[in-house]
Design a protein around this motif. Sequence first.
Motif, PDB file in Angstrom:
ATOM      1  N   LEU A   1      31.817 -55.652 -32.272  1.00  0.00           N
ATOM      2  CA  LEU A   1      30.924 -56.622 -31.639  1.00  0.00           C
ATOM      3  C   LEU A   1      30.154 -55.961 -30.489  1.00  0.00           C
ATOM      4  CD1 LEU A   1      30.367 -59.599 -32.214  1.00  0.00           C
ATOM      5  CD2 LEU A   1      31.936 -60.184 -30.380  1.00  0.00           C
ATOM      6  N   GLU A   2      30.883 -55.191 -29.694  1.00  0.00           N
ATOM      7  CA  GLU A   2      30.259 -54.481 -28.556  1.00  0.00           C
ATOM      8  C   GLU A   2      29.188 -53.492 -29.042  1.00  0.00           C
ATOM      9  OE1 GLU A   2      34.116 -54.661 -25.567  1.00  0.00           O
ATOM     10  OE2 GLU A   2      33.534 -52.733 -26.447  1.00  0.00           O
ATOM     11  N   LEU A   3      29.511 -52.815 -30.141  1.00  0.00           N
ATOM     12  CA  LEU A   3      28.574 -51.854 -30.715  1.00  0.00           C
ATOM     13  C   LEU A   3      27.256 -52.540 -31.109  1.00  0.00           C
ATOM     14  CD1 LEU A   3      28.150 -48.904 -31.939  1.00  0.00           C
ATOM     15  CD2 LEU A   3      28.926 -49.897 -34.064  1.00  0.00           C
ATOM     16  N   LEU A   4      27.382 -53.688 -31.758  1.00  0.00           N
ATOM     17  CA  LEU A   4      26.179 -54.406 -32.204  1.00  0.00           C
ATOM     18  C   LEU A   4      25.419 -54.997 -31.014  1.00  0.00           C
ATOM     19  CD1 LEU A   4      27.605 -56.143 -35.394  1.00  0.00           C
ATOM     20  CD2 LEU A   4      26.045 -54.202 -35.317  1.00  0.00           C
ATOM     21  N   GLU A   5      26.147 -55.485 -30.027  1.00  0.00           N
ATOM     22  CA  GLU A   5      25.504 -56.063 -28.830  1.00  0.00           C
ATOM     23  C   GLU A   5      24.710 -55.015 -28.079  1.00  0.00           C
ATOM     24  OE1 GLU A   5      28.599 -58.018 -26.698  1.00  0.00           O
ATOM     25  OE2 GLU A   5      28.447 -59.833 -27.931  1.00  0.00           O
TER      26      GLU A   5
END
Lengths: 250, 297
Positions: free
Chosen positions: B267-271
Amino acid sequence: MFFKVFSWEFQGGRRPYMVLLLYFLLLLTVHFTIGEVEVEVACESYYLEYDYPPGIVIDVDWLAEDIWWFAFPVVLAYSISLFSYELDTGVLETYLLSSVKRSTIFTAKLSAIFTAILLPLLGCLLLSYPLADPLLFQHDPMGVYINLPPRLLLYASMLYIMICISVFSATVFRKPLYAFILPTVTLYILNMTGIFKRYIPPSCFYYPPGFPCSLGVDVMTVIERSMPAIIFSTIMLILSYFIFNRKDIV
Amino acid sequence: MEEVVRLEGLWKLYGGNPALRNINLTIPEGSMFLLMGPNGSGKTTLLKIVLGLVKPTRGVARVLGLDPWKKRHEMFKRVGAMLERHSMPKWTTGRRILEYLAKLKGLREPRKEALKVAKIFEVDEYWDRNISTYSAGMLRKIAVAHAFLGDPELIVLDEPMVTLDKQTRLILRNIIRDRKDRTYIVSSHVVMELEEIATHIAVLNRGRIVIAGSIRDVAEKLGLNRIMIKTSNMERALRILVEKEYDVRASSGKIIVETAQSPKILLELLEKENIEASIEIVEPSVWSIYAKSLLKQ
Protein backbone atom coordinates in the motif's frame (compact mmCIF):
# COMPACT_ATOMS: atom_id res chain seq x y z
CA MET A 1 -21.94 -62.07 -2.59
CA PHE A 2 -20.02 -65.18 -3.69
CA PHE A 3 -22.48 -66.08 -6.46
CA LYS A 4 -22.54 -62.52 -7.79
CA VAL A 5 -18.75 -62.51 -8.03
CA PHE A 6 -18.63 -66.07 -9.39
CA SER A 7 -21.06 -65.41 -12.22
CA TRP A 8 -19.19 -62.19 -13.06
CA GLU A 9 -15.81 -63.94 -13.14
CA PHE A 10 -17.21 -66.82 -15.14
CA GLN A 11 -18.63 -64.43 -17.73
CA GLY A 12 -15.36 -62.51 -17.70
CA GLY A 13 -13.53 -65.61 -18.84
CA ARG A 14 -16.05 -66.64 -21.44
CA ARG A 15 -13.87 -65.92 -24.45
CA PRO A 16 -10.83 -67.90 -23.31
CA TYR A 17 -13.32 -70.45 -22.02
CA MET A 18 -14.64 -71.05 -25.54
CA VAL A 19 -11.08 -71.58 -26.74
CA LEU A 20 -10.55 -74.02 -23.92
CA LEU A 21 -13.71 -75.90 -24.74
CA LEU A 22 -12.73 -76.26 -28.39
CA TYR A 23 -9.26 -77.35 -27.34
CA PHE A 24 -10.56 -80.11 -25.09
CA LEU A 25 -12.97 -81.21 -27.76
CA LEU A 26 -10.14 -81.52 -30.23
CA LEU A 27 -7.83 -83.17 -27.73
CA LEU A 28 -10.18 -85.78 -26.44
CA THR A 29 -12.14 -86.56 -29.53
CA VAL A 30 -9.95 -86.15 -32.59
CA HIS A 31 -6.78 -87.32 -30.86
CA PHE A 32 -8.33 -90.46 -29.48
CA THR A 33 -10.68 -91.41 -32.24
CA ILE A 34 -8.47 -90.79 -35.25
CA GLY A 35 -5.03 -92.26 -35.29
CA GLU A 36 -3.59 -94.18 -32.38
CA VAL A 37 -6.66 -94.81 -30.34
CA GLU A 38 -6.51 -97.87 -28.22
CA VAL A 39 -9.87 -98.97 -27.12
CA GLU A 40 -9.53 -101.60 -24.55
CA VAL A 41 -11.61 -104.48 -25.59
CA ALA A 42 -10.44 -107.93 -24.59
CA CYS A 43 -9.95 -110.33 -27.46
CA GLU A 44 -13.05 -111.80 -29.03
CA SER A 45 -12.54 -115.24 -27.54
CA TYR A 46 -12.00 -113.81 -24.06
CA TYR A 47 -15.12 -111.79 -24.57
CA LEU A 48 -17.28 -114.67 -25.60
CA GLU A 49 -15.83 -117.14 -23.14
CA TYR A 50 -16.70 -115.20 -20.03
CA ASP A 51 -19.68 -113.49 -21.49
CA TYR A 52 -18.79 -110.05 -20.20
CA PRO A 53 -21.52 -107.52 -20.81
CA PRO A 54 -20.42 -105.14 -23.56
CA GLY A 55 -18.64 -102.04 -22.28
CA ILE A 56 -17.22 -103.51 -19.08
CA VAL A 57 -13.69 -103.40 -20.35
CA ILE A 58 -13.87 -100.49 -22.72
CA ASP A 59 -11.61 -97.59 -21.98
CA VAL A 60 -9.90 -94.83 -23.80
CA ASP A 61 -6.21 -95.29 -23.31
CA TRP A 62 -3.71 -92.51 -23.30
CA LEU A 63 -0.33 -91.71 -21.93
CA ALA A 64 0.08 -89.28 -19.08
CA GLU A 65 2.96 -87.48 -20.77
CA ASP A 66 0.88 -86.73 -23.87
CA ILE A 67 -1.95 -85.20 -22.00
CA TRP A 68 0.39 -83.08 -19.89
CA TRP A 69 2.14 -81.81 -22.97
CA PHE A 70 -1.17 -80.87 -24.52
CA ALA A 71 -3.30 -79.74 -21.62
CA PHE A 72 -0.98 -77.96 -19.20
CA PRO A 73 -0.15 -74.83 -21.26
CA VAL A 74 -3.83 -74.31 -22.02
CA VAL A 75 -4.98 -74.71 -18.42
CA LEU A 76 -2.11 -72.47 -17.33
CA ALA A 77 -2.92 -69.77 -19.88
CA TYR A 78 -6.59 -69.83 -18.97
CA SER A 79 -5.91 -69.62 -15.24
CA ILE A 80 -3.44 -66.78 -15.72
CA SER A 81 -5.86 -64.84 -17.92
CA LEU A 82 -8.52 -65.09 -15.22
CA PHE A 83 -6.28 -64.80 -12.21
CA SER A 84 -3.04 -63.07 -12.96
CA TYR A 85 -2.09 -60.31 -10.60
CA GLU A 86 -0.49 -58.15 -13.22
CA LEU A 87 -3.07 -58.60 -15.97
CA ASP A 88 -5.81 -57.98 -13.52
CA THR A 89 -4.26 -55.55 -11.04
CA GLY A 90 -6.07 -52.48 -12.30
CA VAL A 91 -9.38 -54.28 -12.56
CA LEU A 92 -8.83 -56.02 -9.25
CA GLU A 93 -8.13 -52.63 -7.69
CA THR A 94 -11.45 -51.36 -9.06
CA TYR A 95 -13.31 -54.35 -7.63
CA LEU A 96 -11.63 -53.87 -4.26
CA LEU A 97 -12.88 -50.29 -4.02
CA SER A 98 -16.04 -51.87 -2.68
CA SER A 99 -17.33 -54.07 0.10
CA VAL A 100 -16.24 -57.37 -1.41
CA LYS A 101 -13.73 -59.40 0.57
CA ARG A 102 -10.53 -60.49 -1.10
CA SER A 103 -11.20 -64.08 -0.04
CA THR A 104 -14.55 -63.97 -1.88
CA ILE A 105 -12.83 -62.81 -5.07
CA PHE A 106 -10.22 -65.56 -4.72
CA THR A 107 -12.73 -68.36 -4.17
CA ALA A 108 -15.00 -67.06 -6.93
CA LYS A 109 -12.13 -66.88 -9.42
CA LEU A 110 -10.96 -70.34 -8.42
CA SER A 111 -14.46 -71.77 -8.69
CA ALA A 112 -14.86 -70.17 -12.12
CA ILE A 113 -11.63 -71.85 -13.25
CA PHE A 114 -12.68 -75.25 -11.88
CA THR A 115 -16.10 -75.01 -13.47
CA ALA A 116 -14.74 -73.79 -16.77
CA ILE A 117 -12.20 -76.61 -16.97
CA LEU A 118 -14.03 -79.55 -15.49
CA LEU A 119 -17.27 -79.03 -17.41
CA PRO A 120 -15.64 -79.28 -20.84
CA LEU A 121 -13.69 -82.29 -19.61
CA LEU A 122 -16.89 -84.07 -18.66
CA GLY A 123 -18.55 -83.03 -21.92
CA CYS A 124 -15.63 -84.19 -23.99
CA LEU A 125 -15.42 -87.54 -22.24
CA LEU A 126 -19.12 -88.05 -22.79
CA LEU A 127 -18.45 -87.44 -26.45
CA SER A 128 -15.23 -89.37 -26.82
CA TYR A 129 -16.46 -92.73 -25.48
CA PRO A 130 -19.22 -93.16 -28.07
CA LEU A 131 -16.82 -91.96 -30.77
CA ALA A 132 -14.30 -94.55 -29.63
CA ASP A 133 -16.78 -97.39 -29.95
CA PRO A 134 -19.76 -96.34 -32.06
CA LEU A 135 -20.97 -99.93 -32.49
CA LEU A 136 -21.25 -100.53 -28.79
CA PHE A 137 -22.89 -97.13 -28.40
CA GLN A 138 -25.57 -98.12 -30.89
CA HIS A 139 -26.16 -101.41 -29.11
CA ASP A 140 -26.05 -100.13 -25.52
CA PRO A 141 -25.71 -96.33 -25.17
CA MET A 142 -25.12 -96.39 -21.39
CA GLY A 143 -22.84 -99.41 -21.50
CA VAL A 144 -20.19 -97.45 -23.34
CA TYR A 145 -19.70 -95.24 -20.28
CA ILE A 146 -18.91 -98.07 -17.89
CA ASN A 147 -15.37 -96.80 -17.29
CA LEU A 148 -16.23 -93.14 -17.29
CA PRO A 149 -16.30 -92.54 -13.48
CA PRO A 150 -12.78 -93.81 -12.74
CA ARG A 151 -11.38 -92.14 -15.85
CA LEU A 152 -13.11 -88.89 -14.93
CA LEU A 153 -11.65 -89.12 -11.42
CA LEU A 154 -8.16 -89.54 -12.83
CA TYR A 155 -8.51 -86.72 -15.36
CA ALA A 156 -10.05 -84.47 -12.76
CA SER A 157 -7.19 -85.09 -10.33
CA MET A 158 -4.73 -84.30 -13.11
CA LEU A 159 -6.52 -81.04 -13.90
CA TYR A 160 -6.73 -80.25 -10.19
CA ILE A 161 -2.93 -80.47 -9.96
CA MET A 162 -2.61 -78.30 -13.07
CA ILE A 163 -5.02 -75.67 -11.75
CA CYS A 164 -3.29 -75.49 -8.35
CA ILE A 165 0.10 -74.96 -9.99
CA SER A 166 -1.37 -72.38 -12.38
CA VAL A 167 -3.13 -70.39 -9.65
CA PHE A 168 0.02 -70.42 -7.51
CA SER A 169 2.10 -69.22 -10.42
CA ALA A 170 -0.42 -66.51 -11.38
CA THR A 171 -0.53 -65.25 -7.79
CA VAL A 172 3.19 -65.30 -7.07
CA PHE A 173 4.61 -63.93 -10.31
CA ARG A 174 3.55 -60.42 -11.15
CA LYS A 175 4.47 -60.70 -14.82
CA PRO A 176 2.20 -63.06 -16.78
CA LEU A 177 5.11 -64.10 -18.97
CA TYR A 178 7.02 -65.44 -15.94
CA ALA A 179 3.84 -66.96 -14.56
CA PHE A 180 3.50 -68.88 -17.79
CA ILE A 181 7.08 -69.79 -18.66
CA LEU A 182 8.56 -70.79 -15.29
CA PRO A 183 6.10 -73.56 -14.34
CA THR A 184 5.91 -74.75 -17.96
CA VAL A 185 9.67 -75.20 -18.17
CA THR A 186 9.91 -76.78 -14.69
CA LEU A 187 7.13 -79.26 -15.30
CA TYR A 188 8.30 -80.23 -18.74
CA ILE A 189 11.73 -81.01 -17.36
CA LEU A 190 10.09 -83.14 -14.67
CA ASN A 191 7.96 -84.77 -17.34
CA MET A 192 11.06 -85.70 -19.32
CA THR A 193 12.48 -87.49 -16.30
CA GLY A 194 9.47 -89.78 -16.30
CA ILE A 195 8.24 -88.61 -12.95
CA PHE A 196 4.77 -87.84 -14.28
CA LYS A 197 4.27 -91.29 -15.64
CA ARG A 198 4.70 -92.74 -12.19
CA TYR A 199 3.23 -90.17 -9.84
CA ILE A 200 0.78 -87.96 -11.63
CA PRO A 201 -2.58 -89.09 -12.94
CA PRO A 202 -3.84 -90.25 -15.34
CA SER A 203 -1.27 -93.03 -15.23
CA CYS A 204 -1.89 -96.16 -17.16
CA PHE A 205 -0.54 -99.43 -15.85
CA TYR A 206 -0.34 -102.44 -18.05
CA TYR A 207 -1.91 -105.16 -16.02
CA PRO A 208 -1.25 -107.93 -16.66
CA PRO A 209 1.83 -107.09 -18.74
CA GLY A 210 1.22 -107.24 -22.44
CA PHE A 211 -2.45 -106.36 -22.16
CA PRO A 212 -3.94 -102.98 -22.73
CA CYS A 213 -4.24 -101.08 -19.49
CA SER A 214 -7.22 -101.70 -17.36
CA LEU A 215 -8.71 -99.17 -15.04
CA GLY A 216 -10.89 -101.45 -12.99
CA VAL A 217 -7.96 -102.76 -10.99
CA ASP A 218 -5.61 -99.83 -10.96
CA VAL A 219 -7.60 -96.70 -10.39
CA MET A 220 -7.07 -96.66 -6.63
CA THR A 221 -3.40 -97.48 -7.07
CA VAL A 222 -3.06 -94.51 -9.38
CA ILE A 223 -4.80 -92.22 -6.91
CA GLU A 224 -2.65 -93.54 -4.04
CA ARG A 225 0.52 -93.00 -6.03
CA SER A 226 -0.49 -89.50 -6.94
CA MET A 227 -1.41 -88.51 -3.40
CA PRO A 228 1.89 -86.67 -2.78
CA ALA A 229 1.32 -84.60 -5.94
CA ILE A 230 -2.25 -83.86 -4.92
CA ILE A 231 -1.21 -82.87 -1.39
CA PHE A 232 1.63 -80.72 -2.71
CA SER A 233 -0.74 -78.95 -5.11
CA THR A 234 -3.23 -78.35 -2.33
CA ILE A 235 -0.49 -76.72 -0.25
CA MET A 236 0.29 -74.48 -3.24
CA LEU A 237 -3.35 -73.53 -3.47
CA ILE A 238 -3.55 -72.67 0.23
CA LEU A 239 -0.38 -70.59 -0.09
CA SER A 240 -1.90 -68.76 -3.09
CA TYR A 241 -4.94 -67.97 -1.00
CA PHE A 242 -2.84 -66.37 1.71
CA ILE A 243 -0.68 -64.48 -0.76
CA PHE A 244 -3.74 -63.15 -2.59
CA ASN A 245 -5.34 -62.01 0.64
CA ARG A 246 -2.26 -60.34 2.06
CA LYS A 247 -0.44 -58.92 -0.93
CA ASP A 248 -0.39 -55.16 -1.49
CA ILE A 249 -2.19 -53.99 -4.61
CA VAL A 250 0.47 -51.71 -6.10
CA MET B 1 -15.11 -31.22 13.88
CA GLU B 2 -14.59 -34.98 13.97
CA GLU B 3 -11.69 -36.54 12.17
CA VAL B 4 -12.51 -38.86 9.30
CA VAL B 5 -8.96 -39.99 8.62
CA ARG B 6 -6.16 -40.30 11.15
CA LEU B 7 -2.66 -41.41 10.23
CA GLU B 8 -0.02 -41.74 12.93
CA GLY B 9 3.65 -42.52 12.45
CA LEU B 10 2.90 -44.18 9.14
CA TRP B 11 5.72 -45.81 7.18
CA LYS B 12 5.66 -47.82 4.01
CA LEU B 13 8.73 -49.60 2.74
CA TYR B 14 9.02 -51.37 -0.58
CA GLY B 15 11.96 -53.76 -0.47
CA GLY B 16 13.67 -51.58 2.12
CA ASN B 17 13.06 -48.34 0.20
CA PRO B 18 10.74 -45.98 2.04
CA ALA B 19 7.78 -44.78 -0.02
CA LEU B 20 6.29 -43.02 3.01
CA ARG B 21 8.18 -41.78 6.05
CA ASN B 22 6.55 -41.07 9.36
CA ILE B 23 3.30 -39.63 8.08
CA ASN B 24 1.11 -37.91 10.67
CA LEU B 25 -2.09 -36.50 9.29
CA THR B 26 -5.67 -35.90 10.29
CA ILE B 27 -8.46 -35.06 7.89
CA PRO B 28 -11.48 -33.42 9.50
CA GLU B 29 -15.05 -34.21 8.60
CA GLY B 30 -16.54 -31.99 5.89
CA SER B 31 -13.20 -30.88 4.50
CA MET B 32 -12.05 -30.79 0.92
CA PHE B 33 -8.52 -32.06 1.38
CA LEU B 34 -6.09 -31.50 -1.44
CA LEU B 35 -3.05 -33.76 -1.58
CA MET B 36 -0.21 -32.44 -3.68
CA GLY B 37 3.34 -33.44 -4.41
CA PRO B 38 5.77 -34.12 -7.24
CA ASN B 39 5.65 -37.44 -9.11
CA GLY B 40 6.84 -40.30 -6.93
CA SER B 41 6.30 -38.37 -3.71
CA GLY B 42 4.05 -41.10 -2.28
CA LYS B 43 0.57 -39.64 -2.87
CA THR B 44 -0.91 -42.76 -4.44
CA THR B 45 0.68 -45.02 -1.82
CA LEU B 46 -0.82 -42.84 0.89
CA LEU B 47 -4.25 -42.99 -0.74
CA LYS B 48 -3.96 -46.76 -1.17
CA ILE B 49 -3.20 -47.14 2.53
CA VAL B 50 -6.25 -45.03 3.33
CA LEU B 51 -8.30 -47.25 1.01
CA GLY B 52 -7.01 -50.52 2.49
CA LEU B 53 -5.25 -51.70 -0.67
CA VAL B 54 -1.75 -51.42 0.77
CA LYS B 55 -0.67 -52.48 4.24
CA PRO B 56 1.46 -49.92 6.08
CA THR B 57 4.83 -51.21 7.26
CA ARG B 58 4.54 -49.27 10.53
CA GLY B 59 2.11 -46.88 12.12
CA VAL B 60 -1.60 -46.52 12.58
CA ALA B 61 -4.24 -45.73 9.97
CA ARG B 62 -7.88 -45.15 10.86
CA VAL B 63 -10.59 -44.24 8.41
CA LEU B 64 -14.03 -43.54 9.86
CA GLY B 65 -12.72 -45.23 12.99
CA LEU B 66 -11.82 -48.45 11.15
CA ASP B 67 -8.51 -50.05 10.27
CA PRO B 68 -8.64 -49.86 6.45
CA TRP B 69 -6.38 -52.89 5.90
CA LYS B 70 -8.43 -55.18 8.12
CA LYS B 71 -11.90 -53.73 7.63
CA ARG B 72 -11.81 -52.51 4.05
CA HIS B 73 -15.01 -54.31 3.13
CA GLU B 74 -16.88 -52.64 6.02
CA MET B 75 -15.29 -49.27 5.43
CA PHE B 76 -16.37 -49.17 1.77
CA LYS B 77 -20.02 -49.14 2.74
CA ARG B 78 -19.33 -45.50 3.63
CA VAL B 79 -16.45 -44.69 1.30
CA GLY B 80 -16.22 -44.13 -2.46
CA ALA B 81 -13.01 -43.93 -4.43
CA MET B 82 -11.36 -43.73 -7.77
CA LEU B 83 -7.68 -44.25 -8.43
CA GLU B 84 -5.53 -42.81 -11.15
CA ARG B 85 -5.31 -46.17 -12.93
CA HIS B 86 -8.95 -47.04 -12.58
CA SER B 87 -9.16 -49.96 -14.99
CA MET B 88 -12.37 -51.58 -16.12
CA PRO B 89 -12.84 -55.00 -17.68
CA LYS B 90 -13.06 -54.59 -21.44
CA TRP B 91 -15.57 -57.35 -22.10
CA THR B 92 -18.59 -55.62 -20.61
CA THR B 93 -20.57 -52.37 -20.87
CA GLY B 94 -20.45 -49.28 -18.68
CA ARG B 95 -23.95 -49.96 -17.40
CA ARG B 96 -23.18 -53.53 -16.37
CA ILE B 97 -19.91 -52.64 -14.62
CA LEU B 98 -21.55 -49.80 -12.67
CA GLU B 99 -24.42 -52.08 -11.65
CA TYR B 100 -21.97 -54.80 -10.65
CA LEU B 101 -19.87 -52.35 -8.62
CA ALA B 102 -23.06 -51.16 -6.91
CA LYS B 103 -23.79 -54.79 -6.00
CA LEU B 104 -20.25 -55.19 -4.66
CA LYS B 105 -20.86 -52.16 -2.45
CA GLY B 106 -23.89 -53.96 -1.07
CA LEU B 107 -26.33 -51.28 -2.26
CA ARG B 108 -29.95 -52.34 -2.02
CA GLU B 109 -31.01 -51.10 -5.43
CA PRO B 110 -27.91 -51.41 -7.60
CA ARG B 111 -29.65 -50.57 -10.88
CA LYS B 112 -31.25 -47.45 -9.50
CA GLU B 113 -28.04 -46.32 -7.82
CA ALA B 114 -26.02 -46.92 -10.98
CA LEU B 115 -28.50 -44.94 -13.04
CA LYS B 116 -28.41 -42.10 -10.51
CA VAL B 117 -24.65 -41.56 -10.77
CA ALA B 118 -24.70 -42.23 -14.51
CA LYS B 119 -27.14 -39.36 -14.97
CA ILE B 120 -25.13 -36.99 -12.78
CA PHE B 121 -21.95 -37.53 -14.77
CA GLU B 122 -23.76 -37.96 -18.09
CA VAL B 123 -22.42 -41.42 -18.75
CA ASP B 124 -25.90 -42.78 -19.43
CA GLU B 125 -25.58 -41.41 -22.97
CA TYR B 126 -23.04 -44.07 -23.91
CA TRP B 127 -23.02 -46.62 -21.10
CA ASP B 128 -24.73 -49.38 -23.12
CA ARG B 129 -21.74 -49.54 -25.43
CA ASN B 130 -18.90 -51.97 -24.84
CA ILE B 131 -16.12 -50.55 -22.64
CA SER B 132 -13.49 -51.46 -25.25
CA THR B 133 -14.93 -48.69 -27.47
CA TYR B 134 -14.61 -45.93 -24.83
CA SER B 135 -12.12 -43.10 -24.98
CA ALA B 136 -9.90 -42.35 -21.95
CA GLY B 137 -12.22 -39.50 -20.92
CA MET B 138 -15.34 -41.69 -21.12
CA LEU B 139 -13.65 -44.30 -18.96
CA ARG B 140 -12.64 -41.65 -16.46
CA LYS B 141 -16.24 -40.47 -16.19
CA ILE B 142 -17.36 -44.02 -15.39
CA ALA B 143 -14.63 -44.17 -12.74
CA VAL B 144 -15.76 -40.88 -11.18
CA ALA B 145 -19.37 -42.13 -11.24
CA HIS B 146 -18.17 -45.28 -9.45
CA ALA B 147 -16.66 -43.18 -6.66
CA PHE B 148 -20.02 -41.49 -6.04
CA LEU B 149 -22.08 -44.71 -6.01
CA GLY B 150 -24.33 -44.88 -2.96
CA ASP B 151 -23.64 -41.29 -1.88
CA PRO B 152 -20.66 -42.12 0.38
CA GLU B 153 -19.53 -40.07 3.38
CA LEU B 154 -15.88 -40.00 2.33
CA ILE B 155 -14.82 -39.73 -1.31
CA VAL B 156 -11.21 -40.31 -2.33
CA LEU B 157 -10.20 -39.18 -5.80
CA ASP B 158 -6.75 -39.72 -7.29
CA GLU B 159 -6.10 -37.33 -10.18
CA PRO B 160 -9.80 -37.04 -11.05
CA MET B 161 -9.44 -34.13 -13.48
CA VAL B 162 -6.97 -35.81 -15.83
CA THR B 163 -8.58 -36.52 -19.24
CA LEU B 164 -11.97 -35.15 -18.11
CA ASP B 165 -13.61 -32.55 -20.32
CA LYS B 166 -14.29 -29.06 -18.96
CA GLN B 167 -18.01 -29.73 -18.48
CA THR B 168 -17.44 -32.84 -16.35
CA ARG B 169 -14.76 -31.03 -14.35
CA LEU B 170 -17.30 -28.36 -13.54
CA ILE B 171 -19.94 -30.95 -12.61
CA LEU B 172 -17.46 -32.56 -10.26
CA ARG B 173 -16.41 -29.19 -8.83
CA ASN B 174 -20.04 -28.24 -8.23
CA ILE B 175 -20.86 -31.51 -6.50
CA ILE B 176 -17.89 -31.11 -4.17
CA ARG B 177 -18.77 -27.46 -3.53
CA ASP B 178 -22.46 -28.12 -2.87
CA ARG B 179 -22.18 -31.26 -0.74
CA LYS B 180 -20.33 -29.79 2.20
CA ASP B 181 -21.53 -32.55 4.52
CA ARG B 182 -19.20 -34.96 2.74
CA THR B 183 -15.43 -35.27 3.12
CA TYR B 184 -13.23 -35.29 0.04
CA ILE B 185 -9.61 -36.28 -0.37
CA VAL B 186 -8.32 -35.29 -3.78
CA SER B 187 -4.86 -35.86 -5.12
CA SER B 188 -4.36 -33.75 -8.18
CA HIS B 189 -2.01 -31.69 -10.24
CA VAL B 190 -4.89 -30.16 -12.18
CA VAL B 191 -6.21 -27.83 -9.50
CA MET B 192 -7.75 -24.98 -11.46
CA GLU B 193 -11.32 -26.03 -10.68
CA LEU B 194 -10.48 -27.23 -7.20
CA GLU B 195 -8.45 -24.45 -5.66
CA GLU B 196 -11.45 -22.29 -4.84
CA ILE B 197 -13.18 -25.09 -2.95
CA ALA B 198 -10.20 -26.70 -1.22
CA THR B 199 -10.31 -26.16 2.54
CA HIS B 200 -7.20 -28.15 3.52
CA ILE B 201 -3.95 -29.08 1.86
CA ALA B 202 -1.01 -31.42 2.41
CA VAL B 203 2.17 -31.30 0.38
CA LEU B 204 4.20 -34.48 0.12
CA ASN B 205 7.76 -34.76 -1.05
CA ARG B 206 9.95 -37.87 -1.07
CA GLY B 207 7.52 -39.68 1.17
CA ARG B 208 7.35 -36.98 3.82
CA ILE B 209 4.70 -34.43 4.57
CA VAL B 210 6.25 -31.04 3.98
CA ILE B 211 3.28 -29.11 5.25
CA ALA B 212 -0.35 -29.87 6.09
CA GLY B 213 -3.38 -28.12 7.51
CA SER B 214 -6.14 -25.74 6.56
CA ILE B 215 -5.28 -23.43 3.66
CA ARG B 216 -5.28 -20.38 5.95
CA ASP B 217 -3.04 -22.03 8.56
CA VAL B 218 -0.63 -23.31 5.97
CA ALA B 219 -0.43 -19.91 4.28
CA GLU B 220 0.30 -18.35 7.63
CA LYS B 221 2.99 -20.90 8.43
CA LEU B 222 4.63 -20.19 5.10
CA GLY B 223 4.24 -16.44 5.53
CA LEU B 224 2.34 -16.34 2.28
CA ASN B 225 -0.08 -13.53 1.58
CA ARG B 226 -2.42 -13.21 -1.33
CA ILE B 227 -3.31 -9.58 -1.68
CA MET B 228 -6.09 -8.30 -3.86
CA ILE B 229 -5.61 -4.71 -5.00
CA LYS B 230 -8.43 -2.60 -6.40
CA THR B 231 -7.44 0.61 -8.11
CA SER B 232 -8.62 2.93 -10.84
CA ASN B 233 -5.09 3.11 -12.23
CA MET B 234 -4.58 -0.56 -13.03
CA GLU B 235 -2.01 -0.16 -15.77
CA ARG B 236 0.39 2.00 -13.77
CA ALA B 237 -0.01 -0.04 -10.61
CA LEU B 238 0.75 -3.22 -12.53
CA ARG B 239 3.85 -1.69 -14.14
CA ILE B 240 5.22 -0.59 -10.79
CA LEU B 241 4.62 -3.97 -9.17
CA VAL B 242 6.21 -5.83 -12.07
CA GLU B 243 9.23 -3.52 -11.94
CA LYS B 244 9.63 -4.34 -8.27
CA GLU B 245 9.51 -8.06 -9.22
CA TYR B 246 6.33 -9.00 -7.41
CA ASP B 247 4.38 -12.13 -8.40
CA VAL B 248 1.44 -10.36 -10.02
CA ARG B 249 -1.73 -11.42 -11.83
CA ALA B 250 -4.48 -9.20 -13.16
CA SER B 251 -8.02 -10.34 -13.57
CA SER B 252 -11.36 -8.56 -14.00
CA GLY B 253 -10.30 -5.17 -12.65
CA LYS B 254 -8.24 -6.56 -9.79
CA ILE B 255 -4.57 -7.15 -9.22
CA ILE B 256 -3.57 -10.23 -7.28
CA VAL B 257 -0.16 -10.19 -5.62
CA GLU B 258 1.32 -13.19 -3.89
CA THR B 259 4.04 -12.24 -1.48
CA ALA B 260 5.52 -13.01 1.88
CA GLN B 261 5.57 -9.26 2.64
CA SER B 262 3.01 -7.40 4.66
CA PRO B 263 0.12 -5.80 2.70
CA LYS B 264 1.02 -2.48 4.31
CA ILE B 265 4.32 -2.34 2.40
CA LEU B 266 2.44 -2.71 -0.89
CA LEU B 267 0.00 0.00 0.00
CA GLU B 268 2.84 2.37 0.92
CA LEU B 269 4.59 1.59 -2.35
CA LEU B 270 1.51 2.50 -4.38
CA GLU B 271 0.80 5.62 -2.31
CA LYS B 272 4.34 6.79 -2.91
CA GLU B 273 3.56 6.67 -6.63
CA ASN B 274 0.32 8.60 -6.07
CA ILE B 275 -1.89 5.62 -6.84
CA GLU B 276 -5.02 5.31 -4.76
CA ALA B 277 -5.76 1.71 -3.96
CA SER B 278 -7.61 -0.50 -1.54
CA ILE B 279 -6.30 -3.88 -0.51
CA GLU B 280 -7.85 -7.05 0.78
CA ILE B 281 -6.18 -10.24 1.96
CA VAL B 282 -7.55 -13.40 0.36
CA GLU B 283 -6.52 -17.06 0.66
CA PRO B 284 -3.40 -17.80 -1.35
CA SER B 285 -3.60 -20.12 -4.33
CA VAL B 286 -2.76 -23.75 -3.72
CA TRP B 287 -0.06 -23.51 -6.38
CA SER B 288 1.77 -20.81 -4.45
CA ILE B 289 1.49 -22.90 -1.27
CA TYR B 290 2.80 -25.91 -3.15
CA ALA B 291 5.68 -24.04 -4.74
CA LYS B 292 6.62 -22.19 -1.56
CA SER B 293 6.51 -25.29 0.63
CA LEU B 294 8.75 -27.22 -1.74
CA LEU B 295 11.15 -24.31 -2.04
CA LYS B 296 11.26 -23.90 1.71
CA GLN B 297 12.17 -27.53 2.10
